[in-house]
Scaffold this motif. Structure first.
Motif, PDB file in Angstrom:
ATOM      1  N   GLU A   1       0.826  -1.204   0.000  1.00 33.86           N
ATOM      2  CA  GLU A   1       0.000   0.000   0.000  1.00 33.86           C
ATOM      3  C   GLU A   1       0.864   1.259   0.000  1.00 33.86           C
ATOM      4  O   GLU A   1       0.545   2.235  -0.671  1.00 33.86           O
ATOM      5  CB  GLU A   1      -0.935  -0.003   1.207  1.00 33.86           C
ATOM      6  CG  GLU A   1      -2.051  -1.013   1.068  1.00 33.86           C
ATOM      7  CD  GLU A   1      -2.940  -1.085   2.290  1.00 33.86           C
ATOM      8  OE1 GLU A   1      -2.643  -0.437   3.312  1.00 33.86           O
ATOM      9  OE2 GLU A   1      -3.936  -1.809   2.224  1.00 33.86           O
TER      10      GLU A   1
ATOM     11  N   PHE B   1      -6.175   3.389   4.517  1.00 35.20           N
ATOM     12  CA  PHE B   1      -6.150   2.139   3.762  1.00 35.20           C
ATOM     13  C   PHE B   1      -5.867   0.929   4.646  1.00 35.20           C
ATOM     14  O   PHE B   1      -6.407  -0.144   4.423  1.00 35.20           O
ATOM     15  CB  PHE B   1      -5.109   2.191   2.642  1.00 35.20           C
ATOM     16  CG  PHE B   1      -5.568   2.921   1.411  1.00 35.20           C
ATOM     17  CD1 PHE B   1      -6.800   3.520   1.338  1.00 35.20           C
ATOM     18  CD2 PHE B   1      -4.740   2.994   0.307  1.00 35.20           C
ATOM     19  CE1 PHE B   1      -7.218   4.191   0.201  1.00 35.20           C
ATOM     20  CE2 PHE B   1      -5.147   3.658  -0.834  1.00 35.20           C
ATOM     21  CZ  PHE B   1      -6.378   4.256  -0.881  1.00 35.20           C
ATOM     22  N   GLY B   2      -5.012   1.104   5.637  1.00 36.10           N
ATOM     23  CA  GLY B   2      -4.675  -0.013   6.529  1.00 36.10           C
ATOM     24  C   GLY B   2      -5.891  -0.569   7.239  1.00 36.10           C
ATOM     25  O   GLY B   2      -6.204  -1.766   7.128  1.00 36.10           O
TER      26      GLY B   2
ATOM     27  N   PHE C   1      -9.034  -0.085   6.539  1.00 29.69           N
ATOM     28  CA  PHE C   1     -10.014  -0.563   5.566  1.00 29.69           C
ATOM     29  C   PHE C   1      -9.678  -1.988   5.127  1.00 29.69           C
ATOM     30  O   PHE C   1     -10.538  -2.864   5.113  1.00 29.69           O
ATOM     31  CB  PHE C   1     -10.089   0.348   4.336  1.00 29.69           C
ATOM     32  CG  PHE C   1     -10.954  -0.224   3.249  1.00 29.69           C
ATOM     33  CD1 PHE C   1     -12.323  -0.055   3.290  1.00 29.69           C
ATOM     34  CD2 PHE C   1     -10.405  -0.980   2.222  1.00 29.69           C
ATOM     35  CE1 PHE C   1     -13.139  -0.617   2.316  1.00 29.69           C
ATOM     36  CE2 PHE C   1     -11.208  -1.542   1.245  1.00 29.69           C
ATOM     37  CZ  PHE C   1     -12.580  -1.360   1.291  1.00 29.69           C
ATOM     38  N   SER C   2      -8.432  -2.222   4.755  1.00 27.67           N
ATOM     39  CA  SER C   2      -8.032  -3.551   4.288  1.00 27.67           C
ATOM     40  C   SER C   2      -8.208  -4.602   5.371  1.00 27.67           C
ATOM     41  O   SER C   2      -8.698  -5.708   5.113  1.00 27.67           O
ATOM     42  CB  SER C   2      -6.576  -3.532   3.817  1.00 27.67           C
ATOM     43  OG  SER C   2      -6.440  -2.694   2.702  1.00 27.67           O
ATOM     44  N   ALA C   3      -7.801  -4.264   6.586  1.00 28.58           N
ATOM     45  CA  ALA C   3      -7.942  -5.218   7.694  1.00 28.58           C
ATOM     46  C   ALA C   3      -9.406  -5.560   7.937  1.00 28.58           C
ATOM     47  O   ALA C   3      -9.761  -6.739   8.075  1.00 28.58           O
ATOM     48  CB  ALA C   3      -7.305  -4.636   8.955  1.00 28.58           C
TER      49      ALA C   3
ATOM     50  N   TYR D   1     -11.948  -5.168   5.831  1.00 27.11           N
ATOM     51  CA  TYR D   1     -12.511  -5.839   4.659  1.00 27.11           C
ATOM     52  C   TYR D   1     -12.218  -7.338   4.702  1.00 27.11           C
ATOM     53  O   TYR D   1     -13.123  -8.162   4.563  1.00 27.11           O
ATOM     54  CB  TYR D   1     -11.961  -5.231   3.364  1.00 27.11           C
ATOM     55  CG  TYR D   1     -12.355  -6.045   2.150  1.00 27.11           C
ATOM     56  CD1 TYR D   1     -13.616  -5.898   1.593  1.00 27.11           C
ATOM     57  CD2 TYR D   1     -11.498  -6.992   1.611  1.00 27.11           C
ATOM     58  CE1 TYR D   1     -14.005  -6.666   0.513  1.00 27.11           C
ATOM     59  CE2 TYR D   1     -11.879  -7.762   0.529  1.00 27.11           C
ATOM     60  CZ  TYR D   1     -13.128  -7.595  -0.018  1.00 27.11           C
ATOM     61  OH  TYR D   1     -13.509  -8.376  -1.078  1.00 27.11           O
ATOM     62  N   PHE D   2     -10.956  -7.696   4.879  1.00 23.56           N
ATOM     63  CA  PHE D   2     -10.611  -9.116   4.848  1.00 23.56           C
ATOM     64  C   PHE D   2     -11.187  -9.865   6.038  1.00 23.56           C
ATOM     65  O   PHE D   2     -11.574 -11.033   5.913  1.00 23.56           O
ATOM     66  CB  PHE D   2      -9.101  -9.304   4.730  1.00 23.56           C
ATOM     67  CG  PHE D   2      -8.601  -9.020   3.342  1.00 23.56           C
ATOM     68  CD1 PHE D   2      -8.961  -9.837   2.284  1.00 23.56           C
ATOM     69  CD2 PHE D   2      -7.809  -7.920   3.083  1.00 23.56           C
ATOM     70  CE1 PHE D   2      -8.529  -9.573   0.993  1.00 23.56           C
ATOM     71  CE2 PHE D   2      -7.373  -7.644   1.799  1.00 23.56           C
ATOM     72  CZ  PHE D   2      -7.726  -8.481   0.753  1.00 23.56           C
TER      73      PHE D   2
ATOM     74  N   TYR E   1     -14.883 -10.288   5.117  1.00 22.89           N
ATOM     75  CA  TYR E   1     -15.005 -11.179   3.965  1.00 22.89           C
ATOM     76  C   TYR E   1     -14.793 -12.637   4.379  1.00 22.89           C
ATOM     77  O   TYR E   1     -15.587 -13.514   4.028  1.00 22.89           O
ATOM     78  CB  TYR E   1     -13.992 -10.763   2.894  1.00 22.89           C
ATOM     79  CG  TYR E   1     -14.004 -11.622   1.657  1.00 22.89           C
ATOM     80  CD1 TYR E   1     -15.109 -11.673   0.821  1.00 22.89           C
ATOM     81  CD2 TYR E   1     -12.894 -12.385   1.311  1.00 22.89           C
ATOM     82  CE1 TYR E   1     -15.114 -12.453  -0.321  1.00 22.89           C
ATOM     83  CE2 TYR E   1     -12.884 -13.167   0.175  1.00 22.89           C
ATOM     84  CZ  TYR E   1     -14.002 -13.200  -0.638  1.00 22.89           C
ATOM     85  OH  TYR E   1     -14.003 -13.975  -1.765  1.00 22.89           O
TER      86      TYR E   1
ATOM     87  N   SER F   1     -18.189 -10.386  -0.699  1.00 26.86           N
ATOM     88  CA  SER F   1     -17.266  -9.319  -1.093  1.00 26.86           C
ATOM     89  C   SER F   1     -17.942  -7.952  -1.028  1.00 26.86           C
ATOM     90  O   SER F   1     -17.378  -6.993  -0.481  1.00 26.86           O
ATOM     91  CB  SER F   1     -16.751  -9.592  -2.504  1.00 26.86           C
ATOM     92  OG  SER F   1     -15.881  -8.583  -2.915  1.00 26.86           O
TER      93      SER F   1
ATOM     94  N   GLY G   1     -17.004  -5.056   1.727  1.00 28.55           N
ATOM     95  CA  GLY G   1     -16.551  -3.757   1.239  1.00 28.55           C
ATOM     96  C   GLY G   1     -17.423  -2.622   1.740  1.00 28.55           C
ATOM     97  O   GLY G   1     -16.924  -1.566   2.153  1.00 28.55           O
TER      98      GLY G   1
ATOM     99  N   SER H   1     -16.052   0.170   4.317  1.00 24.15           N
ATOM    100  CA  SER H   1     -16.105   1.566   3.864  1.00 24.15           C
ATOM    101  C   SER H   1     -16.877   2.435   4.842  1.00 24.15           C
ATOM    102  O   SER H   1     -16.464   3.551   5.158  1.00 24.15           O
ATOM    103  CB  SER H   1     -16.768   1.667   2.493  1.00 24.15           C
ATOM    104  OG  SER H   1     -15.970   1.081   1.526  1.00 24.15           O
TER     105      SER H   1
END
Length: 151
Positions: free
Chosen positions: A4, A70-71, A73-75, A77-78, A81, A120, A124, A128
């Motif tokens: 990232e 972004f950090g 969000f990614s954590a 999200y996964f 998911y 997914s 997301g 978000s």
């Protein structure tokens, strides 16, 4: 996180230019005051003006805030998911044990496409929504200009 950070080297300038162009206001033309002009005429013009007036720090404004948003969000999200996929797998397996006909077999973790798309999209949307305050802080940093950005 390293990926990232490297990606943001390209992403942040593009995002700064996009955000500044979206929030620009029309300013009166110097000669006639009747005609309205925009501050930036295009992406390249915006890039050149930002670099000229603010330097490279202006084009990378909000880099740290971008990484900070972004950090999480990614954590999130996964996490959402993977949890949704596990829940979906458990649900499909329990239905097959209860004798309910399933069109797609669920063996060693394979899920039907509709479940993957739903997991997914849901992950997301939820990630978000939870990180939108961080994204708003990033956006405010990116659209600041000149001295207002350093104050």
């Amino acid at each position: 996180m390293l990926a990232e950070a490297v990606t943001c080297i390209i992403y942040v300038p593009v995002d700064v230019i996009k955000e500044r162009m979206q929030v620009q206001q029309r300013v009166p033309a110097a000669a006639t005051h009747a005609t309205q002009n925009t501050q930036y005429t295009g992406s390249l013009d915006a890039f050149q003006k930002i670099v000229k007036t603010e330097g490279m720090t202006g084009i990378y404004r909000g880099y740290g805030a971008t990484l900070a948003s972004f950090g999480p969000f990614s954590a999130l999200y996964f996490m959402f998911y993977e949890r949704c996929k596990a829940w979906s797998r458990e649900r499909l397996l329990s239905q097959s044990r209860d004798g309910i006909q399933i069109n797609t077999p669920v063996d060693d973790g394979d899920l039907p496409l509709a479940y993957l798309v739903g997991c997914s999209a849901g992950a997301g949307a939820l990630a978000s929504w939870l990180t939108s305050p961080l994204d708003m802080a990033k956006l405010r940093l990116q659209v600041q200009r000149g001295r207002a950005a350093t104050a």
